[in-house]
Design a protein around this motif. Structure first.
Motif, PDB file in Angstrom:
ATOM      1  N   ASP A  74       0.863  -1.181   0.008  1.00 32.27           N
ATOM      2  CA  ASP A  74       0.009   0.080  -0.056  1.00 32.27           C
ATOM      3  C   ASP A  74       0.765   1.294   0.037  1.00 32.27           C
ATOM      4  O   ASP A  74       0.707   2.295  -0.704  1.00 32.27           O
ATOM      5  N   ALA A 127       1.058   3.896  -3.046  1.00 30.20           N
ATOM      6  CA  ALA A 127       0.441   5.285  -2.874  1.00 30.20           C
ATOM      7  C   ALA A 127       1.595   6.154  -3.283  1.00 30.20           C
ATOM      8  O   ALA A 127       1.592   7.356  -4.020  1.00 30.20           O
ATOM      9  N   GLY A 159      -2.257   4.312  -6.158  1.00 33.23           N
ATOM     10  CA  GLY A 159      -3.193   4.148  -5.253  1.00 33.23           C
ATOM     11  C   GLY A 159      -4.749   3.880  -5.794  1.00 33.23           C
ATOM     12  O   GLY A 159      -5.175   2.836  -5.742  1.00 33.23           O
ATOM     13  N   ASP A 160      -4.950   4.641  -6.927  1.00 31.80           N
ATOM     14  CA  ASP A 160      -6.302   4.622  -7.515  1.00 31.80           C
ATOM     15  C   ASP A 160      -6.519   3.136  -8.345  1.00 31.80           C
ATOM     16  O   ASP A 160      -7.256   2.657  -8.253  1.00 31.80           O
ATOM     17  N   ALA A 161      -5.130   3.044  -8.966  1.00 30.76           N
ATOM     18  CA  ALA A 161      -5.175   1.693  -9.841  1.00 30.76           C
ATOM     19  C   ALA A 161      -5.308   0.375  -8.942  1.00 30.76           C
ATOM     20  O   ALA A 161      -6.149  -0.409  -9.426  1.00 30.76           O
ATOM     21  N   ALA A 219      -7.540   0.385  -6.634  1.00 29.04           N
ATOM     22  CA  ALA A 219      -8.684   0.227  -6.101  1.00 29.04           C
ATOM     23  C   ALA A 219      -9.608  -0.092  -7.216  1.00 29.04           C
ATOM     24  O   ALA A 219     -10.612  -0.911  -7.247  1.00 29.04           O
ATOM     25  N   ALA A 220      -9.135   0.320  -8.451  1.00 23.82           N
ATOM     26  CA  ALA A 220      -9.925   0.272  -9.675  1.00 23.82           C
ATOM     27  C   ALA A 220      -9.486  -1.406 -10.196  1.00 23.82           C
ATOM     28  O   ALA A 220     -10.541  -1.902 -10.694  1.00 23.82           O
ATOM     29  N   ALA A 265      -2.103  -3.692  -9.985  1.00 23.29           N
ATOM     30  CA  ALA A 265      -1.615  -2.681  -9.717  1.00 23.29           C
ATOM     31  C   ALA A 265       0.097  -2.650  -9.297  1.00 23.29           C
ATOM     32  O   ALA A 265       0.878  -2.034  -9.714  1.00 23.29           O
TER      33      ALA A 265
END
Ligand SMILES: [Zn+2]
Length: 399
Positions: free
Chosen positions: A271, A275, A280-282, A284-285, A291
């Motif tokens: 994590d 970040a 970080g968004d990758a 989540a998506a 990621a």
């Protein structure tokens, strides 16, 4: 147990185990090759093989041509009515595999559980369905049933101690499965004991075999967190789970969920790195694995933000590995998970921080290598352990 307390039955069981293990691990072999490998007499092997053939665990092959002399008959594993069942519960899926005594995969069932956080019963239901589906597809007697979790395991009977990926505290996963899986109940009714094991320990077993049975191995694995194991000895090694992610590597560092400060996971965990690299968004998506694959690709492509995130983390990983390696002198250090692709960089830093006691040649420096087994390491290690349990007491299978 001292040798003097072994009775005849114990000795026979041990010899049956030696013969069956040899054939299961090494493949088809002649009686004389088995005798050579086990240091048993040719006559003893003939008698032991007869028992194992009678029990349906070994069978003779068609005569095969020998380099010289007359054609030879080899022994190979039979056990066509038996299977080993190995389940893996990770942050996304329940995977259940049936394999033969020799390790050949018969069937694999994979169900996504959608990661319902803090809801062990929902995930147990998904795993129970996978187990029951596998049992319908492979109607063989289950000789061993083991469940691998991405979390530490302890207690008697064993329970999951805490699974941070799924937001579990202590969970009696086997009890939850017993309520939901017909296959598991049938296995227990036949006298079987379900094994619950932590992923890093069984993955270390597979990595140790894959690395050619080094005399001592340190295994450090990073996927959703950081874990590992210490492997002592070359053959029949002792595997000790090790909370390597929670080595407090940075004095007065950031607080960790475990209650300490400056743990390795706070500076080199997935994590933190994602970040810092702007991914970080990758995560989540697209999910964590995708990621992390993108992260390692960017490090290799020398993308500045990824390199800036990895460089200090790489130094901390090298230092953490150095501290543990000095404690027991492993021959090899294997990095698993997304660290596998980054192992060369860690090795370079590691080589630069070695002690120079009495000249550098006096100190053995272990090599650091990346795992080549990938995501299947834990399942393969669990299958290896299952084979060892089953071949350890061969006639228990046919009682
Ligand atoms: Zn910690």
């Amino acid at each position: 147990m001292s040798p003097t307390t072994l009775d005849t039955a114990d000795i026979r069981r041990r010899n049956l185990s030696a013969v069956l293990s040899h054939v299961v691990e090494q493949g088809a072999a002649s009686r004389s090759a088995i005798a050579d490998a086990t240091s048993l007499s040719r006559g003893a092997v003939t008698s032991l093989v007869a028992d194992l053939v009678q029990a349906g665990l070994l069978r003779e092959t068609e005569a095969v041509a020998a380099a010289k002399g007359r054609p030879r008959v080899l022994l190979e594993p039979a056990g066509d009515d038996l299977c080993l069942v190995t389940a893996l519960l990770d942050a996304d899926r329940a995977t259940v595999v049936a394999s033969t005594l020799s390790g050949a995969e018969l069937r694999r069932v994979e169900h996504r559980h959608g990661r319902p956080m803090g809801d062990p019963a929902a995930i147990a239901a998904v795993l129970a369905d996978a187990l029951d589906e596998l049992r319908s597809a492979v109607p063989r007697r289950v000789a061993d049933l083991s469940i691998v979790v991405w979390a530490p395991v302890g207690g008697t009977p064993p329970v999951v101690l805490a699974d941070t990926d799924l937001d579990w505290g202590e969970v009696d996963l086997v009890a939850l499965l017993r309520e939901r899986s017909q296959a598991l109940r049938a296995f227990e009714a036949a006298g079987g004991a379900v094994q619950l094991v932590a992923d890093s320990e069984v993955a270390a077993v597979a990595e140790h075999a894959s690395a050619g049975h080094p005399d001592g191995m340190l295994y450090l694995k990073a996927d959703s967190g950081i874990g590992g194991a210490v492997v002592l000895g070359a053959h029949d090694p002792l595997v000790l789970g090790a909370a390597l992610g929670h080595q407090p590597i940075v004095p007065d560092g950031l607080p960790c969920l475990c209650g300490q400060r400056g743990c390795l996971v706070t500076v080199a965990g997935p994590d933190v790195l994602l970040a810092a690299a702007g991914l970080g968004d990758a995560a989540a998506a697209d999910g964590l694995s995708a990621a992390l694959a993108e992260f390692t690709a960017r490090v290799h492509a020398a993308e500045p933000q990824a390199v800036a995130a990895w460089t200090p983390a790489c130094a901390e990983v090298a230092r953490a590995v150095q501290i543990t390696a000095l404690a027991f002198g492993p021959e090899v250090i294997v990095l698993g998970g997304f660290y596998a692709d980054l192992a060369a960089g860690v090795d370079a830093v590691f080589r630069g921080i070695q002690p120079r006691l009495g000249g550098s040649s006096a100190v053995h420096v272990p090599r650091i290598v990346g795992s080549t087994l990938g995501a299947d390491a834990a399942l393969r290690g669990a299958q290896r352990d299952a084979r060892a349990r089953v071949t350890g007491d061969p006639l228990a299978l046919v009682r």
